[in-house]
Scaffold this motif. Structure first.
Motif, PDB file in Angstrom:
ATOM      1  N   GLU A   1      18.923 -10.189  -9.844  1.00  0.00           N
ATOM      2  CA  GLU A   1      19.223  -8.762  -9.623  1.00  0.00           C
ATOM      3  C   GLU A   1      18.289  -7.853 -10.408  1.00  0.00           C
ATOM      4  O   GLU A   1      18.727  -6.999 -11.173  1.00  0.00           O
TER       5      GLU A   1
ATOM      6  N   CYS B   1      16.634  -5.547  -9.310  1.00  0.00           N
ATOM      7  CA  CYS B   1      16.742  -4.149  -8.848  1.00  0.00           C
ATOM      8  C   CYS B   1      18.126  -3.566  -9.103  1.00  0.00           C
ATOM      9  O   CYS B   1      18.380  -2.407  -8.775  1.00  0.00           O
TER      10      CYS B   1
ATOM     11  N   HIS C   1      16.291   4.304  -5.665  1.00  0.00           N
ATOM     12  CA  HIS C   1      15.407   3.845  -4.588  1.00  0.00           C
ATOM     13  C   HIS C   1      13.947   3.777  -5.005  1.00  0.00           C
ATOM     14  O   HIS C   1      13.263   2.794  -4.709  1.00  0.00           O
TER      15      HIS C   1
ATOM     16  N   THR D   1      13.452   0.866  -7.313  1.00  0.00           N
ATOM     17  CA  THR D   1      13.532  -0.374  -6.551  1.00  0.00           C
ATOM     18  C   THR D   1      12.232  -0.628  -5.796  1.00  0.00           C
ATOM     19  O   THR D   1      11.687  -1.736  -5.829  1.00  0.00           O
ATOM     20  N   ASP D   2      11.732   0.413  -5.142  1.00  0.00           N
ATOM     21  CA  ASP D   2      10.484   0.251  -4.377  1.00  0.00           C
ATOM     22  C   ASP D   2       9.331  -0.158  -5.290  1.00  0.00           C
ATOM     23  O   ASP D   2       8.512  -0.995  -4.922  1.00  0.00           O
TER      24      ASP D   2
ATOM     25  N   GLU E   1      19.897 -10.877  -5.019  1.00  0.00           N
ATOM     26  CA  GLU E   1      20.078  -9.435  -4.858  1.00  0.00           C
ATOM     27  C   GLU E   1      21.343  -9.139  -4.067  1.00  0.00           C
ATOM     28  O   GLU E   1      21.759  -9.906  -3.215  1.00  0.00           O
TER      29      GLU E   1
ATOM     30  N   ASP F   1      21.589  -5.897  -2.747  1.00  0.00           N
ATOM     31  CA  ASP F   1      21.114  -4.882  -1.828  1.00  0.00           C
ATOM     32  C   ASP F   1      20.423  -5.543  -0.632  1.00  0.00           C
ATOM     33  O   ASP F   1      19.293  -6.010  -0.724  1.00  0.00           O
TER      34      ASP F   1
ATOM     35  N   ALA G   1      16.911  -4.300   0.362  1.00  0.00           N
ATOM     36  CA  ALA G   1      15.817  -4.789  -0.483  1.00  0.00           C
ATOM     37  C   ALA G   1      15.464  -6.222  -0.112  1.00  0.00           C
ATOM     38  O   ALA G   1      14.290  -6.575   0.037  1.00  0.00           O
TER      39      ALA G   1
END
Lengths: 242, 331
Positions: A164, A166, A171, A174-175, A195, A197, A200
């Protein structure tokens, strides 16, 4: 021929009567970005702990780079070229950011100068170079996650297990992390990625395994996984309840 | 580099000090105590401060050095340097046995077990015959080269040498792989293990180094005082004094233990020797027979341990990073 860098074979982990991971098998190819997803309590982190030597598996085999690693200690596994990050970040709080990464770098050298050069290189990779002299404990969460990443990169791993990485990030953050991970893969590393998400995961992974209640629910490409009815049920809570 | 230069300057001052103050045995005695406590606390600091493993039983290693040296000298009259070396071996064996068992556990077990081991050593020494039991060991004579070992000066330089060596090792460690690894273990064991650190090996390495240095100091102390018993060299009180010195000065810093010793040893001496009472009475500020005078000359002299305690509590409350923490602001 396809190279399997990591092979998980019928791995189970029991805590007393609790079955945290049950008979999970899968293989990860070299230079793959491999996703490990599932709802809370599915056993993802436990499986990571089994692979990286923190909790030895109750049964089953973990084979890394043709070597059986079930009974090895975490530090031995790291030395073989498999490094992990922590879902709950573990900065070495009273050391500086640079020193944190140097600790990772010392696994491939004993010379402080070389460790420092390696560490600076990794700080550059994750974009933390401006924070090198800050104390690691004082960083905000987004930067602590980057520090985790820089620290394991300094061990020069063949395979990275990111738990995890991220989680708790917005956002943009994360990117940025996803971009860094793509860059790492380009240099030849293999990545397993836990993850929550889905967005992602599906955007970055080549292949995904879904865990639910400790068991493997599905495996496939992101396209296959997102349309799998079992997976949808597990995520929306329509499936079997424990 | 700066630290090394600073260390060299201080060592030079310390080297010249006996020449300046002459042969005053009282002052030299206090200086020896200061150097010894600074070195003991610095040696403890490698394990306690850098690796974060609090040993409450360092008296065991101190006693191992003192007893080994004096037993060998009284029985076989060997070269004192050889006896010190054997002391290191004995202390290392105790350290390895302790570490190899206890470092397999996590958390505070090492602290607890270190007390247990030290007590086992103390009670064994107290009950064996060859250790002199409760009577202790008296060393009548000792010779090394043509040093005058009846004078205190050689021991001043001996303690100074061990202190400089201990501080140099610490200064070197801090910038080396081992030093970083010890600090990583202190900060987070799981993170350390996941970064390729063999926690068990490095904790034992720190313990071994710390115990060996401590035993040398024990040997020197035995040769200096020439009488040892369990209450002088194996007592829990000694172990705690070593820790307090480090905590008050600054745990996990190069100079903290030295500062702690520079402060606490003279303080204990002032309280123990009635200096405050004597000065006030001589100055005519307090009458010797008044209540205050009796208190100063009587009770306060026995209060230095209590004062240590109070200072420690205040330090923990207001200076969690020790006196050195006052001057060091985190970036």
């Amino acid at each position: 021929m396809i190279q399997h860098l990591l092979h998980i074979s019928h791995v189970s982990k029991h805590f007393g009567g609790n079955v945290a991971v049950s008979d999970v098998s899968f293989s990860v190819e070299e230079e793959q970005i491999f996703g490990l997803i599932g709802p809370n309590g599915a056993g993802k982190t436990t499986l990571f702990n089994c692979i990286t030597g923190f909790f030895p598996a109750t049964s089953g085999d973990v084979i890394f780079d043709t070597k059986k690693i079930n009974a090895l200690r975490p530090d031995e596994i790291c030395k073989l070229g498999m490094a992990r990050t922590w879902q709950r970040v573990k900065p070495l709080g009273s050391l500086t950011v640079l020193e944190n990464v140097m600790v990772g770098a010392f696994s491939v050298t004993t010379v402080a100068k070389e460790a420092e050069a390696n560490a600076k290189e990794q700080l550059q990779v994750v974009g933390l170079n401006d924070y090198a002299t800050k104390s690691a404990g004082s960083l905000p969460i987004g930067l602590k996650k980057k520090l985790e990443l820089a620290r394991v990169l300094a061990t020069r791993p063949k395979m990275l297990l990111l738990d995890e990485i991220c989680g708790g990030l917005n956002h943009t953050e994360t990117d940025t992390i996803l971009d860094i991970i793509r860059g790492i893969r380009k240099k030849g590393a293999t990545i397993i990625f836990i993850e929550h998400d889905m967005k992602a995961v599906t955007s970055i992974c080549d292949r995904i395994v879904v865990l639910n209640s400790g068991e493997k629910l599905a495996e496939g490409t992101p396209g296959e996984i997102t349309t799998n009815p079992d997976v949808i049920a597990a995520y929306l809570g329509g499936g079997h309840h424990a | 580099m700066k630290q090394i230069a600073f260390l060299a300057v201080l060592a030079a001052v310390a080297l010249a000090l006996p020449l300046v103050i002459g042969e005053n045995p009282y002052i030299i005695g206090i200086l020896i105590s200061m150097l010894m406590m600074a070195a003991l606390s610095s040696a403890w600091n490698i394990l306690g401060g850098y690796a974060g493993q609090y040993s409450f039983g360092h008296a065991a290693y101190f006693g191992a050095g003192a007893y080994t040296t004096l037993i060998l000298l009284t029985l076989y009259n060997l070269n004192p340097l050889f006896c010190i070396a054997v002391g290191i071996v004995v202390a290392s064996i105790i350290a390895l046995v302790t570490g190899s068992i206890v470092f397999r556990l996590r958390g505070h077990y090492f602290g607890l077990a270190s007390i247990a081991v030290a007590e086992v050593v103390r009670l064994s020494v107290l009950n064996f015959n060859f250790t002199g039991g409760a009577q202790g060991i008296l060393l009548s004579d000792v010779a090394l080269w043509d040093l005058d070992l009846n004078s205190k000066t050689p021991f001043y330089y001996g303690m100074l040498l061990v202190l400089v060596v201990t501080l140099s090792i610490t200064a070197y460690l801090r910038r080396s792989k081992t030093g970083y690894y010890l600090q990583a273990i202190r900060e987070d064991q799981d993170a350390a293990a996941s970064l390729g650190i063999n926690i068990y090996f490095y904790k034992n390495k720190a313990l071994l180094l710390s115990a060996a240095l401590t035993s040398v100091l024990g040997s020197l102390y035995g040769l200096y005082i020439r009488f040892i018993d369990t209450s002088a060299v194996l007592d829990l009180r000694l172990s705690i004094e070593i820790i307090l010195t480090a905590i008050i000065g600054g745990v996990g810093t190069l100079w903290g233990p030295v500062i702690g010793a520079l402060l606490l040893v003279p303080l204990a001496e002032i309280l123990r020797s009635n200096l405050i009472g004597d000065v006030l009475i001589k100055a005519g500020l307090v009458s010797e027979t008044s209540g205050v005078g009796l208190f100063l000359k009587g009770s306060l002299a026995n209060a230095h341990v209590l004062l240590y305690g109070i200072i420690t509590v205040l330090c923990i409350l207001y200076l969690p990073k020790g006196i050195l923490g006052l001057f060091r602001r985190k970036k």
